[in-house]
Design an enzyme around this catalytic site. Structure first.
Site, PDB file in Angstrom:
ATOM      1  N   TYR A 170      -3.900   2.786  17.156  1.00  0.00           N
ATOM      2  CA  TYR A 170      -4.519   2.205  15.680  1.00  0.00           C
ATOM      3  C   TYR A 170      -5.756   3.188  15.495  1.00  0.00           C
ATOM      4  O   TYR A 170      -6.124   3.510  14.318  1.00  0.00           O
ATOM      5  CB  TYR A 170      -5.183   0.826  15.994  1.00  0.00           C
ATOM      6  CG  TYR A 170      -6.089   0.416  15.215  1.00  0.00           C
ATOM      7  CD1 TYR A 170      -5.766   0.156  13.814  1.00  0.00           C
ATOM      8  CD2 TYR A 170      -7.661   0.142  15.789  1.00  0.00           C
ATOM      9  CE1 TYR A 170      -7.033  -0.253  12.826  1.00  0.00           C
ATOM     10  CE2 TYR A 170      -8.430  -0.355  14.863  1.00  0.00           C
ATOM     11  CZ  TYR A 170      -8.279  -0.192  13.626  1.00  0.00           C
ATOM     12  OH  TYR A 170      -9.148  -0.889  12.622  1.00  0.00           O
ATOM     13  N   ILE A 206       0.836  -1.209   0.176  1.00  0.00           N
ATOM     14  CA  ILE A 206      -0.077  -0.022   0.008  1.00  0.00           C
ATOM     15  C   ILE A 206       0.952   1.418   0.027  1.00  0.00           C
ATOM     16  O   ILE A 206       0.449   2.474  -0.366  1.00  0.00           O
ATOM     17  CB  ILE A 206      -1.167   0.117   1.038  1.00  0.00           C
ATOM     18  CG1 ILE A 206      -2.091   1.078   1.039  1.00  0.00           C
ATOM     19  CG2 ILE A 206      -0.449   0.181   2.723  1.00  0.00           C
ATOM     20  CD1 ILE A 206      -3.091   0.835  -0.293  1.00  0.00           C
ATOM     21  N   LYS A 227      -6.754   5.690  12.196  1.00  0.00           N
ATOM     22  CA  LYS A 227      -8.007   5.743  11.283  1.00  0.00           C
ATOM     23  C   LYS A 227      -8.796   7.006  11.403  1.00  0.00           C
ATOM     24  O   LYS A 227      -9.220   7.546  10.260  1.00  0.00           O
ATOM     25  CB  LYS A 227      -8.817   4.558  11.978  1.00  0.00           C
ATOM     26  CG  LYS A 227      -8.536   3.250  11.690  1.00  0.00           C
ATOM     27  CD  LYS A 227      -8.755   2.780  10.149  1.00  0.00           C
ATOM     28  CE  LYS A 227      -8.518   1.427   9.807  1.00  0.00           C
ATOM     29  NZ  LYS A 227      -8.598   0.998   8.516  1.00  0.00           N
ATOM     30  N   ALA A 237      -4.620  -1.940   5.891  1.00  0.00           N
ATOM     31  CA  ALA A 237      -4.170  -1.196   7.110  1.00  0.00           C
ATOM     32  C   ALA A 237      -3.638  -2.356   7.929  1.00  0.00           C
ATOM     33  O   ALA A 237      -4.066  -3.502   8.145  1.00  0.00           O
ATOM     34  CB  ALA A 237      -5.381  -0.642   7.684  1.00  0.00           C
TER      35      ALA A 237
END
Ligand code: UDP
Length: 328
Positions: free
Chosen positions: A140, A51, A144, A74
């Site tokens: 995390y 990615i 996001k 992710a």
């Protein structure tokens, strides 16, 4: 529609990919296979790539002649995000930046982003609508939320239609038992509980029973992965180059860790040994969706409304695939 699905070999990404194909879309996965599984992707539907590799993303978007992107790729382990935030920020924020720039270069102007209810964090309002305050409590979840803002800012400056999908706890497996959840290491509750009746684990550890919930264990909203996939299909069809939308995807019903264990006992017919241990850092006490907007605006109708039906599909998958996809 022709859609590139980043992270399309993962648990949720591959379920969405297969669902899109079943409904007549041209969908191709773009996945590094670090966490994803080749066997989760139908033959001929996988482009291997990282990615963070902008050139490879440009090539993939051109090869697919993509009209839209669904972005799942992710790093997702909450615990790992605490011990290795660099990996999470690099993959999630850096990776999304590469993807957005690749989309700009090729002229792809529609995007769905796989966000999370974890961005609501400690929010005490249950159930949560899309306007609930976002207060992430792990690195995390913060990546996001940062990506949500990056997408909004890129959309504003460069032109992009987007829909942010904040999902609650993806669970279950395809009803035929062919495709399911396979994380290595596994850290999600339902697969770990089912390892006990499978004879792979002696007992399930309950991460804290002193939360401010009726039985003291954390409450989550477990949504069947096929119902998540349906929401993605409806959302991408409604995303135009000027859309700026956000939806929560969950059943609207919360289950405590204890209730999940009981559901697994009912489905498997076996007692599940358990032990209460320390809380896991970064875990909010309760996360439950208010899916009203998803139902009213997109016409979403979940097929699985009883946690036992969701667990039953997972049980069928784990029984027939005790080592998961067995590809590593
Ligand atoms: N959990 C638990 N024991 C485990 C794994 C998870 O008690 O071995 C709890 C965890 O603390 C959380 C819930 O189960 O409250 C769901 O955790 P999971 O990792 O499946 O999803 P998350 O909500 O973190 O995305």
């Amino acid at each position: 529609m022709r859609i590139l699905v980043t992270g399309g070999a993962g648990f949720v990404g591959s379920a969405c990919l297969r669902h899109l194909l079943e409904h007549g879309h041209e969908a191709v996965a773009y996945d590094s296979l670090v966490q994803g599984h080749r066997a989760a992707v139908p033959e001929g539907r996988l482009i291997e790539g990282d990615i963070n590799d902008g050139d490879a993303l440009v090539r993939a978007l051109k090869d697919v002649a993509a009209e839209a992107v669904m972005h799942f790729a992710a790093a997702t382990y909450v615990g790992e995000s605490v011990t290795d935030p660099d990996y999470h920020y690099g993959n999630n924020i850096g990776g999304t930046r590469s993807l957005l720039n690749a989309m700009r270069a090729v002229g792809v102007d529609r995007m769905l982003f796989s966000s999370t209810c974890a961005t609501y964090g400690m929010n005490p309002v249950i159930p949560m609508a899309e306007d609930a305050k976002q207060d992430p409590c792990s690195p995390y979840a913060r990546t996001k939320l940062a990506v949500e803002w990056m997408i909004r800012d890129f959309a504003h400056a460069y032109g992009l239609g987007f829909t942010l999908l904040r999902y609650f706890n993806a669970a279950g497996a395809s009803p035929d038992g062919r495709y399911g959840e396979d994380h290595k290491p596994e850290n999600h509750l339902i697969p770990l509980v089912l390892q006990v009746p499978l004879g792979q684990r002696e007992k399930i550890m309950i991460f804290g029973d002193d939360y401010p919930t009726p039985d003291g264990t954390c409450i989550r909203d477990y949504i069947h992965v096929d119902d998540l996939a349906q929401a993605h299909r409806l959302a991408i069809a409604a995303t135009t180059p000027s859309t700026a939308e956000v939806f929560n995807i969950g059943t609207g019903n919360g289950q405590s860790v204890m209730q999940v264990i009981e559901a697994c006992e009912t489905v498997t017919g076996k007692a599940v040994a358990r032990q209460v241990v320390e809380r896991r850092p970064g875990d909010p006490p309760a996360l439950v969706a208010d899916p009203t907007k998803l139902k009213s605006k997109l016409g979403w109708k979940p097929r699985y409304t009883d946690i036992r039906d969701t667990v039953a599909t997972a049980w069928k998958w784990h029984q027939s695939h005790p080592d998961g996809y067995a590809d590593r």
